[in-house]
Design a protein around this motif. Structure first.
Motif, PDB file in Angstrom:
ATOM      1  N   LYS A 136       2.335   4.946 -27.421  1.00 33.12           N
ATOM      2  CA  LYS A 136       2.611   6.139 -26.627  1.00 33.12           C
ATOM      3  C   LYS A 136       2.497   5.798 -25.151  1.00 33.12           C
ATOM      4  O   LYS A 136       1.527   5.190 -24.717  1.00 33.12           O
ATOM      5  CB  LYS A 136       1.630   7.249 -26.976  1.00 33.12           C
ATOM      6  CG  LYS A 136       1.917   8.563 -26.254  1.00 33.12           C
ATOM      7  CD  LYS A 136       0.783   9.563 -26.445  1.00 33.12           C
ATOM      8  CE  LYS A 136      -0.429   9.154 -25.654  1.00 33.12           C
ATOM      9  NZ  LYS A 136      -1.512  10.175 -25.677  1.00 33.12           N
ATOM     10  N   GLY A 137       3.510   6.192 -24.399  1.00 32.87           N
ATOM     11  CA  GLY A 137       3.511   5.940 -22.972  1.00 32.87           C
ATOM     12  C   GLY A 137       3.189   7.193 -22.173  1.00 32.87           C
ATOM     13  O   GLY A 137       2.294   7.966 -22.518  1.00 32.87           O
ATOM     14  N   GLN A 138       3.954   7.431 -21.129  1.00 30.31           N
ATOM     15  CA  GLN A 138       3.717   8.560 -20.234  1.00 30.31           C
ATOM     16  C   GLN A 138       4.239   9.864 -20.844  1.00 30.31           C
ATOM     17  O   GLN A 138       5.315   9.901 -21.434  1.00 30.31           O
ATOM     18  CB  GLN A 138       4.399   8.307 -18.890  1.00 30.31           C
ATOM     19  CG  GLN A 138       4.171   9.401 -17.860  1.00 30.31           C
ATOM     20  CD  GLN A 138       4.816   9.070 -16.527  1.00 30.31           C
ATOM     21  OE1 GLN A 138       5.370   7.987 -16.353  1.00 30.31           O
ATOM     22  NE2 GLN A 138       4.751  10.004 -15.592  1.00 30.31           N
ATOM     23  N   ILE A 139       3.453  10.920 -20.681  1.00 33.91           N
ATOM     24  CA  ILE A 139       3.863  12.260 -21.132  1.00 33.91           C
ATOM     25  C   ILE A 139       4.212  13.088 -19.907  1.00 33.91           C
ATOM     26  O   ILE A 139       3.390  13.252 -18.997  1.00 33.91           O
ATOM     27  CB  ILE A 139       2.755  12.938 -21.946  1.00 33.91           C
ATOM     28  CG1 ILE A 139       2.520  12.168 -23.248  1.00 33.91           C
ATOM     29  CG2 ILE A 139       3.121  14.388 -22.256  1.00 33.91           C
ATOM     30  CD1 ILE A 139       1.431  12.757 -24.120  1.00 33.91           C
ATOM     31  N   VAL A 155      12.547   4.973 -24.031  1.00 34.64           N
ATOM     32  CA  VAL A 155      12.030   3.605 -24.043  1.00 34.64           C
ATOM     33  C   VAL A 155      12.641   2.874 -22.857  1.00 34.64           C
ATOM     34  O   VAL A 155      13.867   2.794 -22.738  1.00 34.64           O
ATOM     35  CB  VAL A 155      12.369   2.868 -25.356  1.00 34.64           C
ATOM     36  CG1 VAL A 155      11.960   1.397 -25.260  1.00 34.64           C
ATOM     37  CG2 VAL A 155      11.670   3.522 -26.539  1.00 34.64           C
ATOM     38  N   GLY A 156      11.795   2.374 -21.979  1.00 25.98           N
ATOM     39  CA  GLY A 156      12.298   1.676 -20.797  1.00 25.98           C
ATOM     40  C   GLY A 156      13.116   2.565 -19.885  1.00 25.98           C
ATOM     41  O   GLY A 156      14.046   2.084 -19.227  1.00 25.98           O
ATOM     42  N   GLY A 157      12.799   3.848 -19.843  1.00 26.97           N
ATOM     43  CA  GLY A 157      13.520   4.787 -18.990  1.00 26.97           C
ATOM     44  C   GLY A 157      14.821   5.297 -19.569  1.00 26.97           C
ATOM     45  O   GLY A 157      15.488   6.136 -18.964  1.00 26.97           O
ATOM     46  N   LYS A 158      15.172   4.825 -20.766  1.00 22.24           N
ATOM     47  CA  LYS A 158      16.417   5.242 -21.399  1.00 22.24           C
ATOM     48  C   LYS A 158      16.111   6.112 -22.609  1.00 22.24           C
ATOM     49  O   LYS A 158      15.263   5.767 -23.445  1.00 22.24           O
ATOM     50  CB  LYS A 158      17.224   4.012 -21.843  1.00 22.24           C
ATOM     51  CG  LYS A 158      18.537   4.338 -22.534  1.00 22.24           C
ATOM     52  CD  LYS A 158      19.258   3.072 -22.953  1.00 22.24           C
ATOM     53  CE  LYS A 158      20.552   3.381 -23.689  1.00 22.24           C
ATOM     54  NZ  LYS A 158      21.250   2.148 -24.139  1.00 22.24           N
ATOM     55  N   GLU A 159      16.805   7.254 -22.692  1.00 21.56           N
ATOM     56  CA  GLU A 159      16.567   8.145 -23.824  1.00 21.56           C
ATOM     57  C   GLU A 159      17.057   7.494 -25.117  1.00 21.56           C
ATOM     58  O   GLU A 159      18.147   6.918 -25.158  1.00 21.56           O
ATOM     59  CB  GLU A 159      17.278   9.484 -23.624  1.00 21.56           C
ATOM     60  CG  GLU A 159      16.989  10.491 -24.743  1.00 21.56           C
ATOM     61  CD  GLU A 159      17.625  11.848 -24.505  1.00 21.56           C
ATOM     62  OE1 GLU A 159      17.451  12.737 -25.352  1.00 21.56           O
ATOM     63  OE2 GLU A 159      18.304  12.006 -23.462  1.00 21.56           O
ATOM     64  N   LEU A 165      17.773   1.409 -32.547  1.00 24.45           N
ATOM     65  CA  LEU A 165      16.938   0.217 -32.698  1.00 24.45           C
ATOM     66  C   LEU A 165      16.118  -0.012 -31.433  1.00 24.45           C
ATOM     67  O   LEU A 165      16.657  -0.018 -30.317  1.00 24.45           O
ATOM     68  CB  LEU A 165      17.801  -1.008 -32.994  1.00 24.45           C
ATOM     69  CG  LEU A 165      18.505  -1.020 -34.358  1.00 24.45           C
ATOM     70  CD1 LEU A 165      19.365  -2.276 -34.495  1.00 24.45           C
ATOM     71  CD2 LEU A 165      17.490  -0.950 -35.494  1.00 24.45           C
ATOM     72  N   VAL A 166      14.811  -0.201 -31.605  1.00 25.28           N
ATOM     73  CA  VAL A 166      13.905  -0.516 -30.504  1.00 25.28           C
ATOM     74  C   VAL A 166      13.000  -1.657 -30.947  1.00 25.28           C
ATOM     75  O   VAL A 166      12.853  -1.929 -32.142  1.00 25.28           O
ATOM     76  CB  VAL A 166      13.047   0.709 -30.104  1.00 25.28           C
ATOM     77  CG1 VAL A 166      13.926   1.836 -29.600  1.00 25.28           C
ATOM     78  CG2 VAL A 166      12.205   1.184 -31.275  1.00 25.28           C
ATOM     79  N   GLN A 167      12.411  -2.332 -29.983  1.00 19.00           N
ATOM     80  CA  GLN A 167      11.507  -3.424 -30.315  1.00 19.00           C
ATOM     81  C   GLN A 167      10.188  -2.896 -30.862  1.00 19.00           C
ATOM     82  O   GLN A 167       9.647  -1.903 -30.371  1.00 19.00           O
ATOM     83  CB  GLN A 167      11.235  -4.284 -29.076  1.00 19.00           C
ATOM     84  CG  GLN A 167      12.388  -5.162 -28.651  1.00 19.00           C
ATOM     85  CD  GLN A 167      11.990  -6.121 -27.547  1.00 19.00           C
ATOM     86  OE1 GLN A 167      10.993  -5.927 -26.870  1.00 19.00           O
ATOM     87  NE2 GLN A 167      12.781  -7.159 -27.348  1.00 19.00           N
ATOM     88  N   LYS A 168       9.699  -3.560 -31.879  1.00 21.34           N
ATOM     89  CA  LYS A 168       8.382  -3.226 -32.404  1.00 21.34           C
ATOM     90  C   LYS A 168       7.349  -3.440 -31.297  1.00 21.34           C
ATOM     91  O   LYS A 168       7.373  -4.437 -30.589  1.00 21.34           O
ATOM     92  CB  LYS A 168       8.055  -4.113 -33.598  1.00 21.34           C
ATOM     93  CG  LYS A 168       6.783  -3.734 -34.332  1.00 21.34           C
ATOM     94  CD  LYS A 168       6.599  -4.601 -35.560  1.00 21.34           C
ATOM     95  CE  LYS A 168       5.355  -4.203 -36.337  1.00 21.34           C
ATOM     96  NZ  LYS A 168       5.184  -5.044 -37.547  1.00 21.34           N
TER      97      LYS A 168
END
Length: 259
Positions: A136-139, A155-159, A165-168
């Protein structure tokens, strides 16, 4: 050549043959075999978990041992090529040149499908992220009537959408509803109204009743709203879900608030 002249000679010959065979057997198992196989000699397996693979390779060679990578996985808190497990375990006794089977941490994380967090609560999102080995990152709270509900995931600023697919181990930022919404309208004027009617009006327009403060000696009938915050002045706006504080004439409990 021995000549057999009697039964006694036969027995002597058999005894000599038995001795020769016995010497050969004893010599093979207790001298030749141990000398060629290091029989009885063993090496204590060192601990290599936590070491980098190249480092462990040199260390094992010094101990006359070898390694074999039989598994790999990915852990975010471990370095690439770090040894995660080993078999046999540290301290086990093995012969020289024995293979130590190891699992290592992968250099690049595997790709996994993004789970669905949208419309669920933040607490539920945290549990799902943990089960998928995501973090969990920024809320960021944004105007929306769904209080504490996840609206978007990044993830990485992209919705990212569910199934992308995202990196584990990726960090997932969340946009969460603040329960207030984004609709603005003029502040209702409830001064001079009975507190129960004022409450009905405010709640009916999607607002919340904040503090109720009772004031004695105002000269107004008990239960009458004599002040409000925010003030209903020209051009003043309020959003759905915001609080309105009321000052009411009389003593607390003399005019119960509408439920």
């Amino acid at each position: 050549m021995f000549k057999v002249r009697s039964l006694k000679d036969v027995l002597i010959h058999l005894a000599i043959m038995a001795v020769i065979v016995a010497v050969m057997v004893v010599g093979f198992f207790y001298w030749y075999l141990p000398a060629t196989t290091n029989h009885g000699e063993s090496i204590s397996v060192p601990k290599i978990v936590g070491m980098q693979l190249p480092e462990a390779e040199g260390y094992l060679e010094e101990q006359n041992l070898r390694y074999f990578v039989n598994d790999s996985s990915y852990q975010t808190d471990k370095k690439p090529f770090e040894i995660l497990t080993q078999d046999p375990a540290p301290g086990a006794k093995v012969k020289e040149n024995r293979k130590i089977y190891v699992s290592i941490n992968m250099k690049n994380p595997p790709m996994i499908k993004m789970p669905k967090l949208i419309d669920g609560s933040v607490m539920n999102a945290e549990l799902i992220l943990k089960s998928y080995s995501l973090r969990k990152g920024q809320i960021t709270y944004v105007p929306d009537l769904q209080q504490n509900a996840v609206l978007k995931q990044f993830v990485g600023g992209k919705e990212v959408k569910p199934g992308d697919l995202v990196q584990k181990g990726a960090v997932v930022d969340l946009h969460v509803g603040n329960g207030l919404g984004n609709t603005e309208f003029e502040i209702p004027d409830v001064i001079g109204m009975p507190v129960d009617e004022a409450s009905v009006l405010l709640v009916g327009q999607g607002l919340q009743i904040g503090n109720i403060i009772y004031v004695q000696g105002s000269g107004e009938p008990d239960g009458t709203v004599i002040r409000q915050r925010p003030i209903a002045q020209v051009g003043a706006k309020i959003r759905v879900g915001e609080l309105v504080d009321l000052w009411v004439a009389g003593e607390e409990g003399s005019t119960p608030l509408f439920e």
